[in-house]
Write an enzyme that holds these catalytic residues in place. Structure first.
Site, PDB file in Angstrom:
ATOM      1  N   ARG A 175       0.803  -1.229   0.000  1.00  0.00           N
ATOM      2  CA  ARG A 175       0.000   0.000   0.000  1.00  0.00           C
ATOM      3  C   ARG A 175       0.832   1.273   0.000  1.00  0.00           C
ATOM      4  O   ARG A 175       0.554   2.211  -0.742  1.00  0.00           O
ATOM      5  CB  ARG A 175      -0.953   0.009   1.204  1.00  0.00           C
ATOM      6  CG  ARG A 175      -2.152  -0.881   1.013  1.00  0.00           C
ATOM      7  CD  ARG A 175      -2.641  -1.424   2.328  1.00  0.00           C
ATOM      8  NE  ARG A 175      -1.670  -2.360   2.870  1.00  0.00           N
ATOM      9  CZ  ARG A 175      -1.593  -3.656   2.535  1.00  0.00           C
ATOM     10  NH1 ARG A 175      -2.464  -4.156   1.706  1.00  0.00           N
ATOM     11  NH2 ARG A 175      -0.660  -4.427   3.046  1.00  0.00           N
ATOM     12  N   THR A 176       1.852   1.324   0.844  1.00  0.00           N
ATOM     13  CA  THR A 176       2.597   2.585   0.945  1.00  0.00           C
ATOM     14  C   THR A 176       3.360   2.830  -0.350  1.00  0.00           C
ATOM     15  O   THR A 176       3.327   3.934  -0.908  1.00  0.00           O
ATOM     16  CB  THR A 176       3.545   2.550   2.164  1.00  0.00           C
ATOM     17  OG1 THR A 176       2.785   2.138   3.302  1.00  0.00           O
ATOM     18  CG2 THR A 176       4.137   3.908   2.432  1.00  0.00           C
ATOM     19  N   LYS A 184      26.960  -4.115  -2.758  1.00  0.00           N
ATOM     20  CA  LYS A 184      28.437  -4.150  -2.826  1.00  0.00           C
ATOM     21  C   LYS A 184      29.082  -3.573  -1.576  1.00  0.00           C
ATOM     22  O   LYS A 184      30.296  -3.487  -1.486  1.00  0.00           O
ATOM     23  CB  LYS A 184      28.918  -3.349  -4.036  1.00  0.00           C
ATOM     24  CG  LYS A 184      28.346  -3.791  -5.363  1.00  0.00           C
ATOM     25  CD  LYS A 184      28.879  -2.873  -6.466  1.00  0.00           C
ATOM     26  CE  LYS A 184      28.069  -3.008  -7.736  1.00  0.00           C
ATOM     27  NZ  LYS A 184      28.356  -1.916  -8.671  1.00  0.00           N
ATOM     28  N   ARG A 232      11.441   3.697   3.143  1.00  0.00           N
ATOM     29  CA  ARG A 232      11.043   2.687   4.145  1.00  0.00           C
ATOM     30  C   ARG A 232      12.295   1.915   4.529  1.00  0.00           C
ATOM     31  O   ARG A 232      13.090   1.517   3.661  1.00  0.00           O
ATOM     32  CB  ARG A 232       9.995   1.738   3.583  1.00  0.00           C
ATOM     33  CG  ARG A 232       9.789   0.539   4.506  1.00  0.00           C
ATOM     34  CD  ARG A 232       8.550  -0.231   4.205  1.00  0.00           C
ATOM     35  NE  ARG A 232       7.373   0.544   4.538  1.00  0.00           N
ATOM     36  CZ  ARG A 232       6.142   0.049   4.551  1.00  0.00           C
ATOM     37  NH1 ARG A 232       5.946  -1.202   4.247  1.00  0.00           N
ATOM     38  NH2 ARG A 232       5.113   0.815   4.850  1.00  0.00           N
ATOM     39  N   HIS A 291       5.262   5.537  11.491  1.00  0.00           N
ATOM     40  CA  HIS A 291       4.763   5.453  10.120  1.00  0.00           C
ATOM     41  C   HIS A 291       3.820   6.637   9.935  1.00  0.00           C
ATOM     42  O   HIS A 291       2.599   6.484   9.864  1.00  0.00           O
ATOM     43  CB  HIS A 291       4.023   4.124   9.931  1.00  0.00           C
ATOM     44  CG  HIS A 291       3.776   3.728   8.510  1.00  0.00           C
ATOM     45  ND1 HIS A 291       3.867   4.604   7.444  1.00  0.00           N
ATOM     46  CD2 HIS A 291       3.410   2.533   7.974  1.00  0.00           C
ATOM     47  CE1 HIS A 291       3.580   3.957   6.325  1.00  0.00           C
ATOM     48  NE2 HIS A 291       3.307   2.701   6.620  1.00  0.00           N
TER      49      HIS A 291
HETATM   50  N1  ASP Z   1       1.683  -1.862   6.524  1.00  0.00           N
HETATM   51  C1  ASP Z   1       1.904  -1.385   7.864  1.00  0.00           C
HETATM   52  C2  ASP Z   1       3.365  -1.086   8.100  1.00  0.00           C
HETATM   53  O1  ASP Z   1       4.146  -1.061   7.177  1.00  0.00           O
HETATM   54  C3  ASP Z   1       1.350  -2.329   8.881  1.00  0.00           C
HETATM   55  C4  ASP Z   1       1.974  -3.681   8.949  1.00  0.00           C
HETATM   56  O2  ASP Z   1       2.885  -4.001   8.155  1.00  0.00           O
HETATM   57  O3  ASP Z   1       1.542  -4.444   9.809  1.00  0.00           O
HETATM   58  O4  ASP Z   1       3.736  -0.852   9.241  1.00  0.00           O
END
Ligand code: ASP
Length: 328
Positions: free
Chosen positions: A73-74, A103, A124, A152
């Site tokens: 989703r993100t 590397k 991320r 987040h």
């Molecule tokens: N998608 C959310 C996160 O990246 C929740 C999860 O992974 O549980 O934190």
């Protein structure tokens, strides 16, 4: 098991009504008016997306999506948000395998490389504090798309937007937060977000080993969030405005045996549980993936928003955030 990092976050720039050029690392940077400003742009973005209105707002801009941890989703919504606004993305999923990180390149060098190519970095990372580190290194905005078990923030912006759309306010709400309170970054950011508004109460329900650490409870209470820890499902109050379910964060455990032992004690949202404890006006949220924590039989219940508005709002709020940090 990892612990929530005790980052010193006082040096992060406060938004104070101006997102332009700022890093978005933590809910600590937001005040109520900043959230209101983002919502007003997100409502505009919703009109753009729902009506398939061509937009050139991000034309000429390039957004690096650097995802050291998996994401549906993100990643998908930041990618869609950029493209719906006419911008372009440089997509790097799994940089450890496909970039010079493999590397032995340092994190800091990698960030500086992508800074040279793009206008925003969406990052991320599996380690708490890495978004903060990237923000220190890069002079372009860095948006935290989840750093380990820490925060987040963009998930919280969409969660608050979803709550606001449903209830018309973000104060004096009662919410049930279930699951991995120790490791879930979405819950950590959400509680910080809710603590900005007056009169909110959260009821916490988690396996014993995944309780919210005592120092976090103290600090959230000091900000005005009322916190009640529940011992079992039978204690769930019947008047919660929302339930927010989370999975046990498997990837934060040292071994799969450790994970299995705790996962066995996790709570599952079922039609029976809703029938017993949920009010008719509440909404059931989950940042997803749900991994067995919500019975699919609940999906047809109109109170279940995790595959509906909660997903869509991720697109609108991320469109808004990109436009705001780029000052467009
Ligand atoms: N998608 C959310 C996160 O990246 C929740 C999860 O992974 O549980 O934190």
């Amino acid at each position: 098991m990892l612990q929530i990092s005790s980052l010193i976050q006082s040096e992060l720039a406060q938004i104070r009504g101006n997102f332009t050029g700022k890093d978005i690392v933590s809910l600590e940077q937001f005040a109520v008016d900043d959230i209101r400003l983002l919502f007003s742009v997100a409502r505009e973005m919703k009109r753009v997306a729902v009506n398939n209105m061509p937009s050139a707002r991000l034309a000429g801009y390039l957004v690096s999506l650097l995802f050291f941890e998996p994401s549906s989703r993100t990643f998908g919504s930041f990618c869609a948000a950029t493209k719906r606004l006419g911008g372009q993305t440089l997509d790097i999923q799994n940089p450890e395998a496909v970039t010079s990180v493999y590397k032995g390149e340092t994190f800091e060098d990698t960030i500086q490389v992508f800074e040279a190519y793009s206008d925003v970095i969406v990052l991320r990372h599996q380690l708490a504090g890495m978004a903060r580190r990237a923000a220190e290194v890069a002079s372009i905005p860095v948006i935290n798309a989840g750093d380990g078990n820490n925060e987040h923030p963009t998930q919280t912006l969409l969660d608050l937007f979803t709550l606001h759309e449903r209830f018309g306010r973000l104060d004096h709400l009662k919410g049930l937060l279930v699951g991995d309170l120790l490791n879930s970054r979405t819950l950590h950011s959400l509680m910080r977000g809710l603590s900005l508004f007056k009169g909110n109460t959260v009821y916490l329900l988690s396996p014993q080993l995944l309780r919210l650490p005592a120092d976090e409870i103290v600090s959230l209470r000091a900000r005005g969030l009322r916190i009640v820890e529940l011992a079992s499902e039978e204690d769930i109050p019947r008047d919660c405005a929302f339930w927010y379910w989370t999975r046990v964060q498997k990837e934060r455990f040292a071994s799969s045996a450790d994970y299995q032992a705790v996962a066995r004690q996790s709570f599952v949202a079922t039609p029976e549980l809703l029938a017993r404890y949920a009010s008719k006006d509440m909404i059931l949220m989950d940042p997803l993936p749900r991994v067995g924590t919500i019975d699919p039989a609940v999906d047809s219940d109109e109170r279940a928003v995790y595959l509906r508005s909660q997903i869509r709002n991720g697109l609108y709020t991320r469109m808004a955030l990109l436009a705001l940090v780029l000052g467009l």
